[in-house]
Scaffold this active site. Sequence first.
Site, PDB file in Angstrom:
ATOM      1  N   CYS A  90       0.924  -1.192   0.031  1.00  7.52           N
ATOM      2  CA  CYS A  90      -0.213  -0.050  -0.051  1.00  7.52           C
ATOM      3  C   CYS A  90       0.908   1.086   0.119  1.00  7.52           C
ATOM      4  O   CYS A  90       1.624   1.517   0.974  1.00  7.52           O
ATOM      5  CB  CYS A  90      -0.961  -0.073   1.141  1.00  7.52           C
ATOM      6  SG  CYS A  90      -1.989   1.444   1.201  1.00  7.52           S
TER       7      CYS A  90
ATOM      8  N   CYS B 212      -4.903   6.305  -4.150  1.00 11.84           N
ATOM      9  CA  CYS B 212      -4.125   5.027  -4.172  1.00 11.84           C
ATOM     10  C   CYS B 212      -2.621   5.237  -4.596  1.00 11.84           C
ATOM     11  O   CYS B 212      -2.446   5.323  -5.739  1.00 11.84           O
ATOM     12  CB  CYS B 212      -5.001   4.001  -5.127  1.00 11.84           C
ATOM     13  SG  CYS B 212      -4.272   2.406  -5.178  1.00 11.84           S
TER      14      CYS B 212
ATOM     15  N   GLU C  84     -10.277   0.256  -5.801  1.00 15.11           N
ATOM     16  CA  GLU C  84      -9.385  -0.422  -4.975  1.00 15.11           C
ATOM     17  C   GLU C  84      -9.699  -1.845  -4.700  1.00 15.11           C
ATOM     18  O   GLU C  84     -10.942  -1.952  -4.057  1.00 15.11           O
ATOM     19  CB  GLU C  84      -8.857   0.326  -3.786  1.00 15.11           C
ATOM     20  CG  GLU C  84      -7.744   1.332  -4.018  1.00 15.11           C
ATOM     21  CD  GLU C  84      -6.978   1.638  -2.796  1.00 15.11           C
ATOM     22  OE1 GLU C  84      -6.472   0.865  -2.156  1.00 15.11           O
ATOM     23  OE2 GLU C  84      -6.794   3.022  -2.475  1.00 15.11           O
TER      24      GLU C  84
ATOM     25  N   GLY D 127      -1.559   2.542  -6.946  1.00 15.81           N
ATOM     26  CA  GLY D 127      -2.411   2.808  -8.271  1.00 15.81           C
ATOM     27  C   GLY D 127      -1.682   4.003  -9.206  1.00 15.81           C
ATOM     28  O   GLY D 127      -1.840   3.934 -10.243  1.00 15.81           O
TER      29      GLY D 127
ATOM     30  N   HIS E  71      -2.558  -4.485 -10.859  1.00 17.39           N
ATOM     31  CA  HIS E  71      -3.547  -3.303 -11.228  1.00 17.39           C
ATOM     32  C   HIS E  71      -3.348  -3.233 -12.491  1.00 17.39           C
ATOM     33  O   HIS E  71      -2.837  -3.899 -13.505  1.00 17.39           O
ATOM     34  CB  HIS E  71      -2.506  -1.983 -11.150  1.00 17.39           C
ATOM     35  CG  HIS E  71      -2.433  -1.377  -9.744  1.00 17.39           C
ATOM     36  ND1 HIS E  71      -3.223  -0.342  -8.761  1.00 17.39           N
ATOM     37  CD2 HIS E  71      -1.378  -1.774  -8.671  1.00 17.39           C
ATOM     38  CE1 HIS E  71      -2.774  -0.587  -7.871  1.00 17.39           C
ATOM     39  NE2 HIS E  71      -1.819  -0.995  -7.502  1.00 17.39           N
TER      40      HIS E  71
END
Length: 275
Positions: A73, A219, A210, A222, A161
Amino acid sequence: MSRPFLKMNGLGNDFVVVDARTAPFDPSQIEVRKICDRTSGVGCDQLVSLERSTKGDARVRFWNADGEEVGACGNASRCVGWLLMEGAGTDAAVLDTRGGLLRAARAGDHRVSVDMGEPRLAWDQIPLAEEMDTKGIELQVGPIDAPILHTPGCVSMGNPHVVFFVPDAEAAPVREVGPMIEHHYLFPEGVNVGFAQVKARDHIRLKVWERGAGLTKACGTGACAALVACARRGLTDRKATLELDGGDLVIEWRESDGHVIMTGPLEIEFTGELP
């Protein structure tokens, strides 16, 4: 026994952080969901814990709001990196995560850069269910002869992703398409779904659905994935500002070593105790 926690956020992407370096903390999926619940719990996008590590300054674990533990994360890594640097009185910290070692460094007042390492670009590193060119995979949404979304790029930043390239991120069907693609059969471990609008060679507007958390204000991984996906297609340079709902991140995919560097702000919201 109650457990102290710190509530933090990076661009509105918010976390409950628990220091487990002196006492074990291994919550069940139900417990994670209760903590993350915004109605009856503390409320957050992810739960994060710090444990002792022989490889870095701390072992860092991440759980999404649905209770699933995940490997990375980005925004939480910036928050945790700042905590570790503050605690040690240093300007750098090493985070030992399931996705690998991450290096954090101060980049200003309450501003941190994290070296997210090299993006994984092979189809079996995402992972995908079948072999495809991850620069643009065979996936579309809508009618076969006139799809509204198609040929997205795929990148793993320690978590999977998929990035769709859209003309207008504000009008992108994030809430409608995000849950459908998150659980698509092509992604056996689920996937984070990005909707990227290239505004300039150095400016990307991004929204992310997410995995396990839904639409969030920002994110970090992301943003990293979107920059890599856009640069691979020649749509942007290798460094750009990523404009997210919660604010901006600066992402650079370095040519020298292929590492992705994420820089942005963080905030401390409040402290409390878990029951």
